[in-house]
Design a protein around this motif. Structure first.
Motif: not given
Length: 247
Positions: A49-77
């Motif tokens: 359960x801890x491992x699943x919670x851990x990986x889900x949390x990281x996946x959600x954070x990476x997805x959110x960071x990816x959307x924000x970062x790529x969005x910023x990069x697209x806008x800046x270029x």
């Protein structure tokens, strides 16, 4: 990919899965590291359960960071977004400026204990590698290719979706890979603010002097990081081949 590394990764995945499903079977391996009569396997919360919670949390954070970062990069270029670059870079650098522990300390009074402050810290900490690689990938495209796309009558949106993003995808994936691996390690700190992650096992081991717990949490996170890194490398190679570059 040669057969030997693939076999090792499959063996690592199988071993990690076996340990998380039936950790008690590995008790003899950890017994020498448990002091006195202390239990060698952490049992307060199921490790799976801890491992699943851990990986889900990281996946959600990476997805959110990816959307924000790529969005910023697209806008800046984009031609109209050049002035946005300093702001976007400042936001991306924010997470690296403040250590995750500091972000957790600042977030807890606002959003309370639990998963949310950890998610905020992981998103901020994961922005920079994705933003910089996305910026490099989108900003370093051959102008002749973009001009050819314009000559074919593609609109700005069509050029972005059909030409720019596919060509920049290998670089973007490299940033996401770095962000995800960093996030797996950083997420252990979430247990200090009551987030359910594998850090709970490590913290418990440190508090009780049970090295077996520390090893279980640390080795599990390390194994997941190796497997996630390998998975993203495979995706990156596939994206590179599809983009027409030599892998």
């Amino acid at each position: 990919m040669s057969r030997a590394p693939l076999v090792l990764k499959v063996a690592l995945l199988a071993g990690l899965g076996a340990f998380l499903v039936a950790p008690d079977a590995f008790a003899p391996l950890f017994r020498p590291f448990a002091p006195g009569d202390s239990p060698p396997i952490y049992a307060q919360t199921p490790l799976l359960r801890l491992a699943v919670n851990h990986i889900v949390l990281v996946a959600a954070a990476t997805l959110a960071a990816g959307l924000l970062a790529v969005g910023f990069a697209i806008a800046a270029t984009r031609p109209a977004g050049r002035d946005l670059l300093p702001f976007a870079r400042a936001v991306a650098n924010l997470g690296q400026t403040f250590p995750p522990v500091a972000v957790l300390a600042l977030a807890v009074p606002v959003v309370g204990f639990g998963t949310v402050p950890t998610l905020i810290a992981l998103v901020l900490y994961g922005l920079l590698p994705i933003f910089e690689t996305a910026l490099t990938g989108l900003g370093g495209l051959d102008p002749a290719l973009l001009e050819a796309a314009r000559g074919m009558g593609l609109t700005g949106r069509q050029r972005l979706v059909q030409v720019e993003l596919p060509l920049a995808l290998p670089m973007i994936l490299s940033g996401i890979r770095v962000s995800a691996v960093i996030g797996l390690a950083t997420a252990t700190l979430g247990s200090t603010v009551a987030a359910s992650t594998l850090g709970e096992v490590i913290v418990s081991g440190l508090l009780t002097g049970n090295t077996a717990y520390v090893l279980q949490g640390g080795l599990t996170v390390a194994a997941m990081a190796i497997l996630v890194d390998a998975g993203f490398l495979a995706l990156q190679r596939k994206a590179t081949r599809r983009a027409g570059f030599r892998s």
